[in-house]
Scaffold this active site. Structure first.
Site, short mmCIF file in Angstrom:
data_model
loop_
_atom_site.label_atom_id
_atom_site.label_comp_id
_atom_site.label_asym_id
_atom_site.label_seq_id
_atom_site.Cartn_x
_atom_site.Cartn_y
_atom_site.Cartn_z
N PRO A 255 33.80 -152.66 19.00
CA PRO A 255 33.75 -152.59 17.54
C PRO A 255 34.82 -151.64 17.01
O PRO A 255 34.74 -150.43 17.21
CB PRO A 255 32.33 -152.07 17.25
N ASP A 431 37.23 -147.21 19.25
CA ASP A 431 36.03 -147.94 19.65
C ASP A 431 34.82 -147.19 19.10
O ASP A 431 34.51 -146.07 19.54
CB ASP A 431 35.98 -148.02 21.18
N HIS A 432 34.11 -147.82 18.15
CA HIS A 432 33.01 -147.13 17.48
C HIS A 432 31.80 -146.94 18.39
O HIS A 432 30.86 -146.22 18.03
CB HIS A 432 32.61 -147.89 16.23
N ARG A 433 31.79 -147.55 19.57
CA ARG A 433 30.73 -147.27 20.53
C ARG A 433 30.91 -145.89 21.14
O ARG A 433 29.94 -145.21 21.50
CB ARG A 433 30.73 -148.31 21.65
N VAL A 435 33.26 -143.45 19.79
CA VAL A 435 33.75 -142.46 18.83
C VAL A 435 33.14 -142.76 17.47
O VAL A 435 33.23 -143.91 16.99
CB VAL A 435 35.28 -142.51 18.73
#
Length: 461
Positions: A255, A431-433, A435
Site C-alpha cells: 500500500p 510502504d504503509h504497512r 511506515v
C-alpha cells in the site's frame, strides 16, 4: 564426444533469456571459457563462457530466440574428455550460475568476436579476387550461399556486424547495410542511433530535406501485424517485461503513500560549487543527486523503519543494518535500478564516483545481475528530465523510494523578504504497512533539512 550445453540460471531464479548474438559458429574451434554467446535476461546482458574445449557441433537456437533455463542451446564435439562436464539439471533445480567466468580476450584485450555463419572459406582454395575498397554509394553485393557444412580454416572470414535484433530489423526496414557502419556502442556494437545517423546522412547526400518530423525515422513493421503501418507492435520482453511485472506486483502488493516537501537548496548548490574547486574532487561529477544520496543514508540512521522489508511468509518485518542504495537509471533497454552496496560506509567523494560508475555501466548495458538485486531503498532522479515532482512506485521488496525533482531558480521567502533562490521538490513514497505517515514525513523532513543546510549533519545523531 558430443556434449550439450544447456542455458544456465544466470542468477535470481530467472526462468528464461533471449539469445542476442552468437559469438561462435558451427564448425568453429572454441577454447575453455571463451565467450560463445551474449544473452539478455530480464535484468541485464550477460556473456556466456564455454564450459568445454572443442568444435561447435550445433547451435540449437537462433539469435533473437527466448529460451527457457535448462534447454540445450549449443552442442560441442569435445576434444579433452577430461574436462569436467556440468551436471544435467534435475527437475525443479537450477544449474550453477556461470556469471563470473572470464571471456578470452584478443590481443587488443577485447572479447573475441565470432565469424559470420555461412561465410567461411570453402574446403578447396580458390584464387582470391583483387581487393577493392567498398564504395558507400554502391549497392551491397548479394550474400554468398551458405556452404553445406562449416569448415575450419586459417583464411580470413568476414565478421558479422554486432547489433541487437531490433537494430538489425530497423536497418533492414531503412535499407541500411550494417557492414558499412562503425558502431559506437560497447565493444563496437552498432546502436539504433548509428542506424538513424546513417539514414540522415543518406538523406543529406540525396538532397532530401531533414526536418523535425524526419529527424527520427519511423519504424516500419511487418504488414501482417500493422495493416497500413499506422501501428507498431513491440514484443514485451527483457527489461520492459521484468519492469512491468515488478511494478504491477509492487503497486498491488504494497500500500503506497506519498508525501512531498519543497526545499530551498541554495546552500547545497553553493556547497557543490566549493567542492568542485577542491583538488580531491577534481574529475568527480558532483550533482544534487550525490547530496541527496548522502542525505538519505544519514536520515536512515534516525529512521531505520524505512530501511526494511515486509516478509509475508514469515510474518516478520526485516530491518537492514546496511544501505544498498538503488539509483533508478533510464537506459536504451528500459528502466533499471542497480544499487550501491553498503552506501552508508561511503564518503561523499566515493558516493559520487559510485553513482557515476553505476550510471555509465547501466547505459552501456554492462550492469551485472548482482547489482540489480539486494537493494534496500532507492532514489529516482526525475529532475534530470525537467520534472518537478512525481509519485514513484516502490522497487519490490523495499519500503521507500525518494524522487528528486529539478532544481529551479524561483522567488522564495528568505530572511523576512523575497529573494531568488534555488528550490527543488522531494517526493517520498513508502510502504504503509511498514511506515506510518508521521514516520515517513519525519524521514523526508530530515532529508530536506540536510539539503537546505548541509551543516545540519553535525546536529544529527
Amino acid at each position: 564426444m558430443i556434449r550439450e550445453f544447456r542455458l544456465p540460471d544466470l542468477g535470481e531464479g530467472l526462468t528464461e533469456s533471449e539469445i542476442l548474438s552468437w559469438r561462435v559458429a558451427e564448425g568453429q574451434l572454441v577454447t575453455l571459457n571463451q565467450v560463445i554467446a551474449e544473452v539478455e535476461t530480464a535484468k541485464a546482458v550477460v556473456e556466456l563462457p564455454s564450459p568445454f574445449e572443442g568444435v561447435v557441433a550445433r547451435l540449437h537456437e537462433a539469435e533473437g530466440t527466448v529460451v527457457e533455463v535448462g534447454k540445450p542451446i549449443i552442442s560441442f564435439d569435445v576434444i579433452d574428455t577430461d574436462v569436467p562436464v556440468p551436471a544435467e539439471p534435475e527437475p525443479q533445480r537450477r544449474q550453477p550460475t556461470l556469471v563470473g567466468y572470464g571471456a578470452e580476450p584478443d590481443r587488443a584485450g577485447r572479447p573475441a568476436r565470432r565469424a559470420r555463419r555461412g561465410l567461411a572459406a570453402p574446403a578447396e582454395p580458390t584464387p582470391p579476387a583483387p581487393a577493392r575498397a567498398p564504395s558507400p554509394a554502391a549497392a551491397p553485393a548479394p550474400a554468398a550461399a551458405p556452404a553445406p557444412a562449416a569448415v575450419i580454416t586459417d583464411a580470413p572470414v568476414r565478421e558479422r556486424p554486432r547489433s541487437t535484433p531490433p537494430v538489425r530489423k530497423l536497418a533492414r526496414d531503412l535499407g541500411i547495410d550494417l557492414a558499412l557502419l562503425t558502431g559506437t556502442g560497447p565493444q563496437g556494437r552498432i546502436l539504433r542511433a548509428d542506424v538513424e545517423a546513417a539514414r540522415l546522412a543518406d538523406r543529406g547526400r540525396s538532397g532530401e530535406s531533414v526536418t523535425a518530423e524526419t529527424a527520427v525515422p519511423p519504424v516500419v513493421a511487418d504488414a501482417p501485424h500493422l495493416g497500413q503501418g499506422r501501428e507498431e507492435r513491440i514484443p514485451i520482453a527483457g527489461i520492459r517485461k521484468h519492469t512491468a511485472a515488478a511494478m504491477v506486483s509492487s503497486a498491488f502488493t504494497a500500500p503506497h503513500a506519498t508525501v512531498f516537501l519543497t526545499v530551498d537548496v541554495t546552500a547545497s548548490m553553493q556547497l557543490l560549487e566549493k567542492l568542485r574547486s577542491r583538488k580531491e574532487y577534481d574529475g568527480v561529477r558532483l550533482t544534487p543527486l550525490v547530496l541527496a544520496a548522502k542525505a538519505v543514508c544519514l536520515a536512515l540512521r534516525r529512521h531505520p523503519e524505512l530501511n526494511a522489508r515486509w516478509d509475508e511468509p514469515a510474518r516478520e518485518i526485516v530491518r537492514y543494518r546496511y544501505v544498498n542504495l538503488g539509483i533508478a537509471a533510464a537506459t536504451p533497454r528500459g528502466l533499471m535500478v542497480p544499487n550501491i552496496k553498503d552506501a552508508q560506509d561511503l564518503g561523499l567523494r566515493e558516493l559520487a564516483l559510485a553513482i557515476s560508475d553505476l550510471a555509465r555501466t547501466a547505459r552501456e548495458g554492462r550492469t551485472p545481475p548482482a547489482a540489480l538485486s539486494g537493494g534496500t531503498v532507492s532514489i529516482s532522479n526525475v529532475g534530470v528530465f525537467g520534472v518537478d515532482a512525481g509519485t514513484p512506485i516502490l522497487n519490490p521488496g523495499e519500503a521507500a523510494i525518494l524522487a528528486l525533482g529539478a532544481v529551479r531558480s524561483q522567488p522564495w521567502e528568505y530572511e523576512g523578504g523575497i529573494a531568488l533562490r534555488q528550490v527543488t521538490t522531494l517526493s517520498l513514497s513508502f510502504d504503509h504497512r511498514l511506515v506510518d505517515g508521521a514516520e515517513g514525513a519525519a524521514f523526508l523532513r530530515d532529508i530536506g533539512d540536510v539539503l537546505a543546510e548541509p551543516a545540519m549533519v553535525l546536529a544529527m545523531d
